[in-house]
Each structure stands twice: as structure tokens, then as C-alpha cells.
Design a protein around this motif. Structure first.
Motif, PDB file in Angstrom:
ATOM      1  N   GLY A 205      11.484  11.238   4.760  1.00  0.00           N
ATOM      2  CA  GLY A 205      11.588  10.618   6.183  1.00  0.00           C
ATOM      3  C   GLY A 205      12.602   9.344   5.850  1.00  0.00           C
ATOM      4  N   ARG A 206      11.785   8.355   4.715  1.00  0.00           N
ATOM      5  CA  ARG A 206      12.534   7.341   4.163  1.00  0.00           C
ATOM      6  C   ARG A 206      12.284   7.416   2.590  1.00  0.00           C
ATOM      7  N   ALA A 207      13.068   7.426   1.804  1.00  0.00           N
ATOM      8  CA  ALA A 207      12.908   7.426   0.504  1.00  0.00           C
ATOM      9  C   ALA A 207      13.772   6.520  -0.450  1.00  0.00           C
TER      10      ALA A 207
ATOM     11  N   ASP B  96       1.007  -1.193   0.000  1.00  0.00           N
ATOM     12  CA  ASP B  96       0.160   0.023  -0.044  1.00  0.00           C
ATOM     13  C   ASP B  96       0.884   1.304  -0.174  1.00  0.00           C
ATOM     14  N   LEU B  97       0.628   2.013  -1.075  1.00  0.00           N
ATOM     15  CA  LEU B  97       1.933   3.264  -1.303  1.00  0.00           C
ATOM     16  C   LEU B  97       0.745   4.451  -0.982  1.00  0.00           C
ATOM     17  N   THR B  98      -0.391   4.326  -0.398  1.00  0.00           N
ATOM     18  CA  THR B  98      -1.183   5.497  -0.080  1.00  0.00           C
ATOM     19  C   THR B  98      -0.247   6.454   0.832  1.00  0.00           C
ATOM     20  N   GLY B  99      -0.541   7.748   0.279  1.00  0.00           N
ATOM     21  CA  GLY B  99       0.401   8.812   0.930  1.00  0.00           C
ATOM     22  C   GLY B  99       1.557   9.075   0.632  1.00  0.00           C
ATOM     23  N   ARG B 100       2.086   8.226  -0.187  1.00  0.00           N
ATOM     24  CA  ARG B 100       3.474   8.394  -0.910  1.00  0.00           C
ATOM     25  C   ARG B 100       3.298   8.991  -2.231  1.00  0.00           C
TER      26      ARG B 100
ATOM     27  N   TRP C 224       9.114  21.357  -7.905  1.00  0.00           N
ATOM     28  CA  TRP C 224       8.806  20.436  -7.146  1.00  0.00           C
ATOM     29  C   TRP C 224       8.402  21.119  -5.710  1.00  0.00           C
ATOM     30  N   GLU C 225       7.267  20.589  -5.020  1.00  0.00           N
ATOM     31  CA  GLU C 225       7.074  21.089  -3.942  1.00  0.00           C
ATOM     32  C   GLU C 225       6.754  20.033  -3.062  1.00  0.00           C
ATOM     33  N   GLY C 226       7.159  19.751  -1.677  1.00  0.00           N
ATOM     34  CA  GLY C 226       6.648  18.900  -0.875  1.00  0.00           C
ATOM     35  C   GLY C 226       7.716  17.632  -0.937  1.00  0.00           C
ATOM     36  N   PRO C 227       7.374  16.473   0.042  1.00  0.00           N
ATOM     37  CA  PRO C 227       8.353  15.312  -0.078  1.00  0.00           C
ATOM     38  C   PRO C 227       8.240  14.572  -1.319  1.00  0.00           C
ATOM     39  N   LEU C 228       9.115  13.562  -1.447  1.00  0.00           N
ATOM     40  CA  LEU C 228       9.236  12.783  -2.555  1.00  0.00           C
ATOM     41  C   LEU C 228       9.875  11.558  -1.696  1.00  0.00           C
ATOM     42  N   HIS C 229       8.915  10.542  -1.964  1.00  0.00           N
ATOM     43  CA  HIS C 229       9.189   9.114  -1.307  1.00  0.00           C
ATOM     44  C   HIS C 229       9.912   8.173  -2.336  1.00  0.00           C
ATOM     45  N   ILE C 230       9.739   8.321  -3.572  1.00  0.00           N
ATOM     46  CA  ILE C 230      10.407   7.371  -4.835  1.00  0.00           C
ATOM     47  C   ILE C 230      10.678   8.038  -5.904  1.00  0.00           C
TER      48      ILE C 230
ATOM     49  N   ARG D 204      17.007  16.201  -3.688  1.00  0.00           N
ATOM     50  CA  ARG D 204      17.343  15.751  -2.471  1.00  0.00           C
ATOM     51  C   ARG D 204      16.701  16.274  -1.264  1.00  0.00           C
ATOM     52  N   PRO D 205      16.492  17.598  -1.159  1.00  0.00           N
ATOM     53  CA  PRO D 205      15.685  18.078  -0.069  1.00  0.00           C
ATOM     54  C   PRO D 205      14.128  17.455  -0.005  1.00  0.00           C
TER      55      PRO D 205
END
Length: 313
Positions: free
Chosen positions: A152-154, A25-29, A101-107, A145-146
Motif C-alpha cells: 500500500g505504502r512502502a 508503532d510498526l506492528t503489522g509492518r 519472498w511472499e506477501g507485502p513488504l513495507h520497509i 517491487r510487487p
């Protein structure tokens, strides 16, 4: 000194992206897949979106990207597929993408690439295959990278190729300014660079929760083969020189490395057919990973060379 235990998984060369991601489940990623308008790129994006991730298709041709996004939505029901312009051979395009790009990136799946192109140079004078396959993705990933740190974990997946066996990075003449241009050697060098990037990026970033691995997707008939000698390609198909995968099978190793809980915290490695690859044996089959593609000294040198090239662009 003994080598670390090679990672194996329940999957193999025939597994598909849908199979390796089943139950995850990748919901939220949030994910980015470069070159996701066709081939294994769109199948990678389809699998990630189908598992609930918000996926951005980073593509040169946004019209083709929108068609791919609509197809992904139709087949998975996903409504969280975005399209953004990205030309990896153009450093201004890469900078615009990373700045926007704005916000986090997990993959991040660095999937796009060119192969066996005629001798072509970017405005900086860089050889096109190295510029696109390595330098474009290097600038993209370091620029993001930021966002990766913010997740958190990417995970970053760098698509290499078994073609890397053909050449290490020639640091004395990366851009074929003195040696005769050879499209296969240029491609091999760029794919070695993709693997070396994973080695050094993981060394630098793993402690911050960003793991980076390289993958060989396998042989797939796609737009990537358009510059190949068509007689040679047909001979390879009919003569059994390669066992060609479907696009879904070709995307499996990327998707596995991007999402499998089994690989949490594992980085700096090279995978093929859904397993960590063994070392290539020069007298054996054309499989595995060559020592020059995992050499930490070459990886560190390439990182500095890449920084210098981009800074001077």
C-alpha cells in the motif's frame, strides 16, 4: 527555478536509532535489512524489531545472522526476527531471495556493502563493489517491487556514503576494463549509483506509493573498514579527520528515513545526520551531496544500464 525546501528534523548526528524511532508503532509492518548481521545493519534491524515490525535479516553468513537475530530478541523481546540467505554479488542468490519472498513488504533497507576491495570480478566480469553495492541491490529492489506495491505504502532506503563525492558513475568504463583499477574510485562510483538509484526509483514508483531515499550513515568503525589501509584509518581516528559514530548513531538516519511520519511521501532525496543533506561545496568540508549524485539524466541512464547488465547475466 528554486530548489525545494530542505527537510530538517528534531534529530542530529548524535541521535541514535532508538531515539528516532521512539513512539513509532510498526506492528503489522514487514521489513528487510540487508547486511544485518553486524554494524549499523544489526542496529537498524534492532530498532525496527523493537518497534514491532517483522524483520528479515538478509545476510551472506546465516550463522552470524542467527546470532544477530538472537541478540535482537534478547535485547528487545521481539520474536518476529527472521534470517534469510542473500549474497548480493551473486545474481542467482538475489533471484532466489526475491522469488522466495511472499506477501507485502513495507520497509526495505539496502544496507549491505563492501568498500575498498582489491580488484575482484564477479562471474559476469563486473567489478565487485559496483556489483555488490549497486547491481545486487538494484536486482533485489526491482525484484521485490510487487511486494512493495502490495504494502500500500512502502519505503526503500538506499545506503550511499559521503564517499560518493569522489566520483560520478563512469558510464564509459564502469567495470574498470580500460582504466587502472582504484578501490577508492570504484567505491565512490558505487555509492553515487546508490544515490542515483533512489532518484530514479522514486520517480518511477512514487505514484504507486513507494518512496525511495538515499542516506549517508556517517563514519562508523565496522567490518566495512577491513580493506582500508590500517595506518590511514588509525591516522583518521587519532587526527580527527572523521568524527566516528557508534553503530546506533550510524543506524539513526536509515531508521528515520524508513519510519518517520514527517517523511511520508517524500522521496528521491539524500539524507545525512538525520536531515536532508545540503549540496556539497567542493572547497568546503567533506559533507553534503554532490550534484552528480542527484542528476536525473544520469539516474535514468544508470537504470537502463543496470537493466541491461542484469538481463545479460
Amino acid at each position: 527555478m528554486t530548489e525545494p525546501t530542505r527537510i530538517t528534523t528534531p534529530f542530529d548526528a548524535k541521535s541514535t536509532a532508538a531515539e528516532v524511532i521512539a513512539g513509532i508503532d510498526l506492528t503489522g509492518r514487514r521489513a528487510i535489512v540487508t547486511g544485518a548481521s553486524s554494524g549499523i545493519g544489526v542496529e537498524t534491524a534492532r530498532a525496527l524489531a523493537g518497534a514491532g515490525a517483522e524483520v528479515t535479516l538478509a545476510v551472506r553468513n546465516t550463522a552470524a545472522g542467527k546470532e544477530a537475530a538472537e541478540d535482537i530478541a534478547a535485547t528487545t523481546g521481539a520474536r518476529n526476527v527472521q534470517v534469510a540467505p542473500l549474497d548480493l554479488a551473486d545474481q542467482r542468490s538475489v533471484a532466489a531471495f526475491t522469488t522466495g519472498w511472499e506477501g507485502p513488504l513495507h520497509i526495505l533497507v539496502n544496507n549491505a556493502g563492501v568498500m575498498y576491495t582489491p580488484e575482484t570480478r564477479t562471474p559476469e566480469g563486473w567489478e565487485l563493489q559496483f556489483a555488490t553495492n549497486h547491481l545486487g541491490h538494484f536486482a533485489l529492489t526491482t525484484g521485490l517491487r510487487p511486494a512493495l506495491l502490495g504494502a500500500g505504502r512502502a519505503r526503500v532506503v538506499s545506503l550511499s556514503s559521503v564517499g560518493h563525492i569522489g566520483s560520478p558513475v563512469d558510464f564509459d568504463d564502469i567495470h574498470f576494463r580500460t582504466r587502472p583499477y582504484d578501490p577508492q574510485t570504484a567505491y565512490a562510483q558505487s555509492k553515487t549509483a546508490n544515490a542515483l538509484f533512489a532518484v530514479e526509483a522514486n520517480r518511477r514508483w512514487a505514484d504507486d506509493g513507494i518512496t525511495v531515499n538515499a542516506v549517508h550513515p556517517g563514519a562508523i568503525l565496522s567490518n566495512l573498514t577491513r580493506h582500508m589501509d590500517q595506518e590511514q584509518l588509525q591516522s583518521a581516528i587519532t587526527g580527527g579527520a572523521y568524527v566516528f559514530k557508534t553503530p546506533g548513531q550510524g543506524a539513526a538516519t536509515s531508521v528515520l528515513v524508513a519510519t518517520s511520519p514527517q517523511l511520508e511521501g517524500m522521496g528521491g532525496r539524500y539524507f545525512e545526520d538525520c536531515h536532508e543533506a545540503p549540496r556539497h561545496v567542493p572547497s568546503g568540508p567533506r559533507t553534503g551531496v554532490a550534484p552528480h549524485a542527484l542528476d536525473p539524466e544520469a539516474a535514468a541512464r544508470l537504470w537502463q544500464v543496470s537493466l541491461d547488465l542484469i538481463a545479460g547475466a
